[in-house]
Design a protein around this motif. Sequence first.
Motif, PDB file in Angstrom:
ATOM      1  N   MET A   1       3.884   1.292 -18.365  1.00 42.69           N
ATOM      2  CA  MET A   1       4.256   1.387 -16.967  1.00 42.69           C
ATOM      3  C   MET A   1       3.712   0.160 -16.245  1.00 42.69           C
ATOM      4  N   SER A   2       4.432  -0.323 -15.263  1.00 47.63           N
ATOM      5  CA  SER A   2       4.041  -1.488 -14.485  1.00 47.63           C
ATOM      6  C   SER A   2       2.830  -1.189 -13.621  1.00 47.63           C
ATOM      7  N   GLN A   3       2.150  -2.250 -13.263  1.00 46.52           N
ATOM      8  CA  GLN A   3       1.023  -2.148 -12.347  1.00 46.52           C
ATOM      9  C   GLN A   3       1.486  -2.517 -10.950  1.00 46.52           C
ATOM     10  N   ALA A   4       0.829  -1.975  -9.949  1.00 45.44           N
ATOM     11  CA  ALA A   4       1.168  -2.319  -8.562  1.00 45.44           C
ATOM     12  C   ALA A   4       0.870  -3.788  -8.328  1.00 45.44           C
TER      13      ALA A   4
ATOM     14  N   ILE B   1       8.712  -4.289 -10.221  1.00 44.44           N
ATOM     15  CA  ILE B   1       8.751  -2.889  -9.798  1.00 44.44           C
ATOM     16  C   ILE B   1      10.176  -2.414  -9.550  1.00 44.44           C
ATOM     17  N   ASP B   2      10.868  -3.021  -8.616  1.00 49.19           N
ATOM     18  CA  ASP B   2      12.149  -2.497  -8.154  1.00 49.19           C
ATOM     19  C   ASP B   2      13.319  -2.826  -9.080  1.00 49.19           C
ATOM     20  N   ASP B   3      13.396  -4.065  -9.537  1.00 48.77           N
ATOM     21  CA  ASP B   3      14.528  -4.439 -10.388  1.00 48.77           C
ATOM     22  C   ASP B   3      14.484  -3.737 -11.741  1.00 48.77           C
TER      23      ASP B   3
ATOM     24  N   PHE C   1       3.419   7.808 -10.010  1.00 52.09           N
ATOM     25  CA  PHE C   1       4.056   6.493 -10.010  1.00 52.09           C
ATOM     26  C   PHE C   1       4.280   5.998  -8.585  1.00 52.09           C
ATOM     27  N   LYS C   2       4.782   6.865  -7.722  1.00 49.63           N
ATOM     28  CA  LYS C   2       5.053   6.457  -6.344  1.00 49.63           C
ATOM     29  C   LYS C   2       3.758   6.083  -5.617  1.00 49.63           C
ATOM     30  N   GLU C   3       2.719   6.897  -5.784  1.00 44.10           N
ATOM     31  CA  GLU C   3       1.483   6.682  -5.029  1.00 44.10           C
ATOM     32  C   GLU C   3       0.619   5.544  -5.585  1.00 44.10           C
ATOM     33  N   ASN C   4       0.694   5.286  -6.893  1.00 42.08           N
ATOM     34  CA  ASN C   4      -0.188   4.292  -7.493  1.00 42.08           C
ATOM     35  C   ASN C   4       0.482   2.965  -7.828  1.00 42.08           C
TER      36      ASN C   4
ATOM     37  N   GLN D   1       3.770  -1.931   0.014  1.00 46.80           N
ATOM     38  CA  GLN D   1       2.824  -2.238   1.089  1.00 46.80           C
ATOM     39  C   GLN D   1       2.357  -3.690   0.997  1.00 46.80           C
ATOM     40  N   ALA D   2       2.115  -4.177  -0.225  1.00 43.26           N
ATOM     41  CA  ALA D   2       1.691  -5.572  -0.403  1.00 43.26           C
ATOM     42  C   ALA D   2       2.774  -6.520   0.120  1.00 43.26           C
TER      43      ALA D   2
END
Length: 198
Positions: free
Chosen positions: A1-4, A32-34, A77-80, A87-88
């Motif tokens: 899983m990706s990191q924020a 994240i999005d793509d 996933f959504k929160e972390n 937000q960044a």
Amino acid sequence: MSQASSHPPLTPQFCFSTTALRDFLRLSRSTIDDSITQNLNALLAPSRSGFDPSSTSSRQSQPPGKRQIDQQSCKSFKENVLFPSWQARSDVLNYCAGVATSEDPDDPDILARQIESERDRERVVDERLDPYSARFYPQEARTEMLANIVRNERSVENIVRTRTWSIIGERCGVSRDGWGDALDRWRKGRETNNELLR
């Protein structure tokens, strides 16, 4: 899983370096999005239920890319990952919008623009001889260019987030909230947690 994704140190130079600004946004979106489908597929853990040898003897009715993901994994996933990345990017765009609206005493082209403007005022235009001689395209200040870039990137961000949120809605269960409401609720929850830790 990706990191924020987290934003780089915010300075006016970072914003005026439009290549660095756009690279950060592009990299964060691509991570994240793509690749949201891949990120959500990584949340599916078939090993938790164990391997069923009979599963290979028949065709599965639903492809793995369309299976529902359990609510706890989606929430985590959504929160972390998702909301901190959004937000960044919001922090960077808000900061750079502030830089674009403030005065720029370090603009390297300010003298050239003043000279160009002075020459334009002194210019005599005879449109009978040259109908195009009245054209004058003043050089844009770098704060104006930055404001245009931020405006465009905010539009892109809205499109990207809407698309990502619809995919999350399909895979994690339909949410009545739009992505803006969900992000605001996450921000308020984070602020409340930070106040409790103080």
